[in-house]
Design a protein around this motif. Structure first.
Motif, PDB file in Angstrom:
ATOM      1  N   MET A 101       0.842  -1.185   0.000  1.00  0.00           N
ATOM      2  CA  MET A 101       0.000   0.000   0.000  1.00  0.00           C
ATOM      3  C   MET A 101       0.882   1.242   0.000  1.00  0.00           C
ATOM      4  SD  MET A 101      -1.313   2.593   2.162  1.00  0.00           S
ATOM      5  CE  MET A 101      -1.424   2.017   3.839  1.00  0.00           C
ATOM      6  N   ARG A 102       0.505   2.241  -0.790  1.00  0.00           N
ATOM      7  CA  ARG A 102       1.258   3.491  -0.836  1.00  0.00           C
ATOM      8  C   ARG A 102       0.278   4.649  -0.948  1.00  0.00           C
ATOM      9  NH1 ARG A 102       6.220   5.892  -2.130  1.00  0.00           N
ATOM     10  NH2 ARG A 102       6.051   7.772  -3.408  1.00  0.00           N
ATOM     11  N   LEU A 103       0.449   5.642  -0.089  1.00  0.00           N
ATOM     12  CA  LEU A 103      -0.373   6.844  -0.108  1.00  0.00           C
ATOM     13  C   LEU A 103       0.537   8.060  -0.104  1.00  0.00           C
ATOM     14  CD1 LEU A 103      -3.120   8.389   0.274  1.00  0.00           C
ATOM     15  CD2 LEU A 103      -2.671   8.256   2.737  1.00  0.00           C
ATOM     16  N   VAL A 104       0.303   8.976  -1.035  1.00  0.00           N
ATOM     17  CA  VAL A 104       0.986  10.265  -1.073  1.00  0.00           C
ATOM     18  C   VAL A 104      -0.095  11.337  -1.030  1.00  0.00           C
ATOM     19  CG1 VAL A 104       2.543  11.771  -2.355  1.00  0.00           C
ATOM     20  CG2 VAL A 104       2.866   9.294  -2.442  1.00  0.00           C
ATOM     21  N   THR A 105      -0.047  12.202  -0.027  1.00  0.00           N
ATOM     22  CA  THR A 105      -1.112  13.187   0.119  1.00  0.00           C
ATOM     23  C   THR A 105      -0.615  14.458   0.796  1.00  0.00           C
ATOM     24  OG1 THR A 105      -3.339  13.577   1.015  1.00  0.00           O
ATOM     25  CG2 THR A 105      -1.846  12.223   2.338  1.00  0.00           C
ATOM     26  N   ARG A 106      -1.283  15.569   0.469  1.00  0.00           N
ATOM     27  CA  ARG A 106      -1.033  16.834   1.157  1.00  0.00           C
ATOM     28  C   ARG A 106      -2.197  17.165   2.087  1.00  0.00           C
ATOM     29  NH1 ARG A 106       1.717  21.269  -2.666  1.00  0.00           N
ATOM     30  NH2 ARG A 106       2.482  21.834  -0.588  1.00  0.00           N
ATOM     31  N   ASP A 107      -3.157  16.258   2.147  1.00  0.00           N
ATOM     32  CA  ASP A 107      -4.343  16.440   2.990  1.00  0.00           C
ATOM     33  C   ASP A 107      -4.071  15.809   4.353  1.00  0.00           C
ATOM     34  OD1 ASP A 107      -6.879  15.943   4.301  1.00  0.00           O
ATOM     35  OD2 ASP A 107      -7.853  16.397   2.398  1.00  0.00           O
ATOM     36  N   LEU A 108      -4.018  16.623   5.400  1.00  0.00           N
ATOM     37  CA  LEU A 108      -3.686  16.134   6.738  1.00  0.00           C
ATOM     38  C   LEU A 108      -4.704  15.119   7.229  1.00  0.00           C
ATOM     39  CD1 LEU A 108      -1.915  16.194   9.250  1.00  0.00           C
ATOM     40  CD2 LEU A 108      -3.237  18.169  10.062  1.00  0.00           C
ATOM     41  N   GLN A 109      -5.981  15.375   7.012  1.00  0.00           N
ATOM     42  CA  GLN A 109      -7.020  14.465   7.504  1.00  0.00           C
ATOM     43  C   GLN A 109      -6.970  13.117   6.786  1.00  0.00           C
ATOM     44  OE1 GLN A 109      -8.728  15.136  10.246  1.00  0.00           O
ATOM     45  NE2 GLN A 109      -7.530  17.047  10.246  1.00  0.00           N
ATOM     46  N   GLU A 110      -6.629  13.143   5.502  1.00  0.00           N
ATOM     47  CA  GLU A 110      -6.482  11.886   4.769  1.00  0.00           C
ATOM     48  C   GLU A 110      -5.304  11.085   5.315  1.00  0.00           C
ATOM     49  OE1 GLU A 110      -6.204  10.259   0.154  1.00  0.00           O
ATOM     50  OE2 GLU A 110      -5.601  12.319   0.612  1.00  0.00           O
ATOM     51  N   ALA A 111      -4.227  11.794   5.624  1.00  0.00           N
ATOM     52  CA  ALA A 111      -3.059  11.123   6.194  1.00  0.00           C
ATOM     53  C   ALA A 111      -3.385  10.525   7.553  1.00  0.00           C
ATOM     54  CB  ALA A 111      -1.898  12.102   6.306  1.00  0.00           C
ATOM     55  N   ILE A 112      -4.087  11.286   8.405  1.00  0.00           N
ATOM     56  CA  ILE A 112      -4.454  10.790   9.735  1.00  0.00           C
ATOM     57  C   ILE A 112      -5.320   9.539   9.623  1.00  0.00           C
ATOM     58  CG2 ILE A 112      -5.787  11.309  11.808  1.00  0.00           C
ATOM     59  CD1 ILE A 112      -4.884  14.218  11.514  1.00  0.00           C
ATOM     60  N   ALA A 113      -6.293   9.552   8.712  1.00  0.00           N
ATOM     61  CA  ALA A 113      -7.179   8.394   8.546  1.00  0.00           C
ATOM     62  C   ALA A 113      -6.397   7.160   8.103  1.00  0.00           C
ATOM     63  CB  ALA A 113      -8.275   8.720   7.533  1.00  0.00           C
ATOM     64  N   ALA A 114      -5.461   7.347   7.170  1.00  0.00           N
ATOM     65  CA  ALA A 114      -4.681   6.208   6.672  1.00  0.00           C
ATOM     66  C   ALA A 114      -3.763   5.648   7.752  1.00  0.00           C
ATOM     67  CB  ALA A 114      -3.873   6.633   5.448  1.00  0.00           C
ATOM     68  N   VAL A 115      -3.098   6.530   8.504  1.00  0.00           N
ATOM     69  CA  VAL A 115      -2.200   6.076   9.558  1.00  0.00           C
ATOM     70  C   VAL A 115      -2.993   5.420  10.691  1.00  0.00           C
ATOM     71  CG1 VAL A 115      -0.471   6.801  11.251  1.00  0.00           C
ATOM     72  CG2 VAL A 115      -0.467   7.810   8.972  1.00  0.00           C
ATOM     73  N   THR A 116      -4.204   5.913  10.955  1.00  0.00           N
ATOM     74  CA  THR A 116      -5.065   5.299  11.968  1.00  0.00           C
ATOM     75  C   THR A 116      -5.379   3.856  11.608  1.00  0.00           C
ATOM     76  OG1 THR A 116      -6.074   7.395  12.652  1.00  0.00           O
ATOM     77  CG2 THR A 116      -7.342   5.390  13.056  1.00  0.00           C
ATOM     78  N   ASP A 117      -5.639   3.603  10.315  1.00  0.00           N
ATOM     79  CA  ASP A 117      -5.940   2.239   9.884  1.00  0.00           C
ATOM     80  C   ASP A 117      -4.750   1.311  10.103  1.00  0.00           C
ATOM     81  OD1 ASP A 117      -8.494   2.881   9.119  1.00  0.00           O
ATOM     82  OD2 ASP A 117      -7.987   3.228   7.015  1.00  0.00           O
ATOM     83  N   VAL A 118      -3.530   1.856   9.972  1.00  0.00           N
ATOM     84  CA  VAL A 118      -2.327   1.041  10.128  1.00  0.00           C
ATOM     85  C   VAL A 118      -1.952   0.891  11.600  1.00  0.00           C
ATOM     86  CG1 VAL A 118       0.149   0.902   9.629  1.00  0.00           C
ATOM     87  CG2 VAL A 118      -1.451   1.635   7.856  1.00  0.00           C
ATOM     88  N   TYR A 119      -2.033   1.978  12.366  1.00  0.00           N
ATOM     89  CA  TYR A 119      -1.561   1.993  13.750  1.00  0.00           C
ATOM     90  C   TYR A 119      -2.724   2.038  14.743  1.00  0.00           C
ATOM     91  CZ  TYR A 119       3.253   2.817  12.154  1.00  0.00           C
ATOM     92  OH  TYR A 119       4.481   2.701  11.575  1.00  0.00           O
ATOM     93  N   CYS A 120      -3.134   3.239  15.121  1.00  0.00           N
ATOM     94  CA  CYS A 120      -4.195   3.399  16.114  1.00  0.00           C
ATOM     95  C   CYS A 120      -4.756   4.815  15.992  1.00  0.00           C
ATOM     96  CB  CYS A 120      -3.654   3.150  17.526  1.00  0.00           C
ATOM     97  SG  CYS A 120      -2.428   4.374  18.064  1.00  0.00           S
ATOM     98  N   PRO A 121      -5.924   5.101  16.568  1.00  0.00           N
ATOM     99  CA  PRO A 121      -6.476   6.466  16.517  1.00  0.00           C
ATOM    100  C   PRO A 121      -5.506   7.464  17.136  1.00  0.00           C
ATOM    101  CG  PRO A 121      -8.133   4.893  17.258  1.00  0.00           C
ATOM    102  CD  PRO A 121      -6.831   4.149  17.239  1.00  0.00           C
ATOM    103  N   HIS A 122      -5.386   8.652  16.522  1.00  0.00           N
ATOM    104  CA  HIS A 122      -4.442   9.657  17.008  1.00  0.00           C
ATOM    105  C   HIS A 122      -4.808  11.019  16.419  1.00  0.00           C
ATOM    106  CE1 HIS A 122      -2.998   8.570  13.044  1.00  0.00           C
ATOM    107  NE2 HIS A 122      -2.237   9.646  13.020  1.00  0.00           N
ATOM    108  N   ASN A 123      -4.207  12.051  16.983  1.00  0.00           N
ATOM    109  CA  ASN A 123      -4.370  13.412  16.470  1.00  0.00           C
ATOM    110  C   ASN A 123      -3.006  13.945  16.067  1.00  0.00           C
ATOM    111  OD1 ASN A 123      -7.224  13.673  16.976  1.00  0.00           O
ATOM    112  ND2 ASN A 123      -6.720  13.816  19.155  1.00  0.00           N
ATOM    113  N   VAL A 124      -2.966  14.738  15.000  1.00  0.00           N
ATOM    114  CA  VAL A 124      -1.730  15.314  14.503  1.00  0.00           C
ATOM    115  C   VAL A 124      -1.877  16.830  14.423  1.00  0.00           C
ATOM    116  CG1 VAL A 124      -0.064  15.397  12.605  1.00  0.00           C
ATOM    117  CG2 VAL A 124      -1.227  13.244  13.146  1.00  0.00           C
ATOM    118  N   LYS A 125      -0.885  17.533  14.995  1.00  0.00           N
ATOM    119  CA  LYS A 125      -0.853  18.992  14.926  1.00  0.00           C
ATOM    120  C   LYS A 125       0.418  19.410  14.196  1.00  0.00           C
ATOM    121  CE  LYS A 125      -0.724  23.182  17.769  1.00  0.00           C
ATOM    122  NZ  LYS A 125      -0.686  23.705  19.161  1.00  0.00           N
TER     123      LYS A 125
END
Length: 316
Positions: free
Chosen positions: A1-25
């Protein structure tokens, strides 16, 4: 799987699926990111690469059930777990224990290559080593790996990447042996809350148990692990190791390896046209083909390929 994005919320959702729920600032008033997320390898040993290309602070909550080993490929970062903070940089791996309040801060250059291990399995490995159930959850010291462990860890991850071939990934007994190796590697080589207990397990298993262990290794085939042998005999892995050293002048892992090498030789000596060195190695629980060949030659005085060619009458 590979994701390249400039959308922070899209990145958070993808990383959540791999790891765990989290917030990014995003820090320093920078609004944009250039996130890259990649994952590869078998599901039980999935390697994940992640970078944001921006300074970020991550609130990972309680790091729910996430036992993560994060290697810094570039840049630097800071981690805080349970009130303890540590910084680490390029070429260093940090173990992050599950179910603890966790915060991470990455600089702009930070890039990680991480692997998640099943926390229940690693705790079971620790339990087998000390010979009893764990009183409290396993917690690794929040500190980078030692130089020796770092080198071994890097080789292990490279092996996973080398075995992404579909044919090899379907050899369950080889991955089973490798998974136990990873668990024992970190439990024995990195400090944790059971390290003192582990050091004080000093009674050697009786010769009778050593013989029973060898019997289980032979009858259980390549799928059985040394940890499962210890569990079946109701003895700690450490005691079993001491017993083998006293009775056989080798470790249980070395003894089990010899038994699996003998099974591999038997398969090569009775080969068919579809037999290959790779298929035999994987079926006998050897995911690292170069090491399998080295062990085989050291034991039998010829390479696996030489055995196979000889038994086929010199055919290539």
């Amino acid at each position: 799987m590979r994701l390249v994005t400039r959308d922070l919320q899209e990145a958070i959702a993808a990383v959540t699926d791999v790891y765990c729920p989290h917030n990014v600032k995003v820090l320093e008033g920078i609004r944009g990111i250039d996130a890259v997320l990649e994952s590869s390898g078998p599901s039980r040993q999935q390697i994940v690469t992640l970078r944001y290309a921006a300074p970020v602070k991550i609130d990972a909550g309680s790091f729910d059930n996430l036992l993560l080993f994060m290697t810094c490929v570039d840049g630097s970062a800071e981690a805080r777990q349970g009130g303890i903070s540590v910084q680490w940089g390029k070429g260093k791996t940090l173990p992050l224990s599950p179910n603890i309040s966790s915060e991470l801060t990455f600089d702009r250059q930070f890039c990680q290559k991480s692997i998640r291990l099943d926390k229940n399995f690693v705790e079971e490995v620790c339990s087998r080593l000390i010979g009893r159930a764990l009183d409290v959850p396993l917690r690794f010291r929040l500190a980078p790996f030692s130089a020796a462990l770092e080198a071994a860890w890097r080789q292990a991850l490279q092996l996973i990447r080398n075995l992404e071939d579909t044919e090899l990934s379907l050899a369950p007994c080889a991955w089973k042996q490798f998974e136990e190796f990873l668990g024992m590697l970190v439990v024995e080589a990195h400090p944790h809350n059971y390290s003192d207990v582990l050091r004080h397990v000093s009674s050697a298993a009786e010769p009778r148990l050593v013989r029973e262990a060898e019997h289980l290794m032979r009858t259980g085939g390549p799928a059985i692990t040394v940890g499962e042998v210890a569990k079946a005999l109701r003895v700690s892995l450490r005691s079993l190791e001491l017993g083998f050293r006293e009775a056989r002048n080798m470790t249980p892992i070395q003894a089990h390896r010899r038994i699996r090498l003998s099974a591999a030789r038997e398969a090569l000596l009775n080969s068919t046209r579809s037999t290959s060195v790779t298929s035999v190695a994987m079926a006998c629980g050897f995911p690292h083909l170069a090491r399998f060949s080295g062990y085989y030659q050291q034991t039998f005085g010829e390479t696996p390929n030489q055995t196979l060619r000889r038994c086929r009458g010199g055919e290539a």
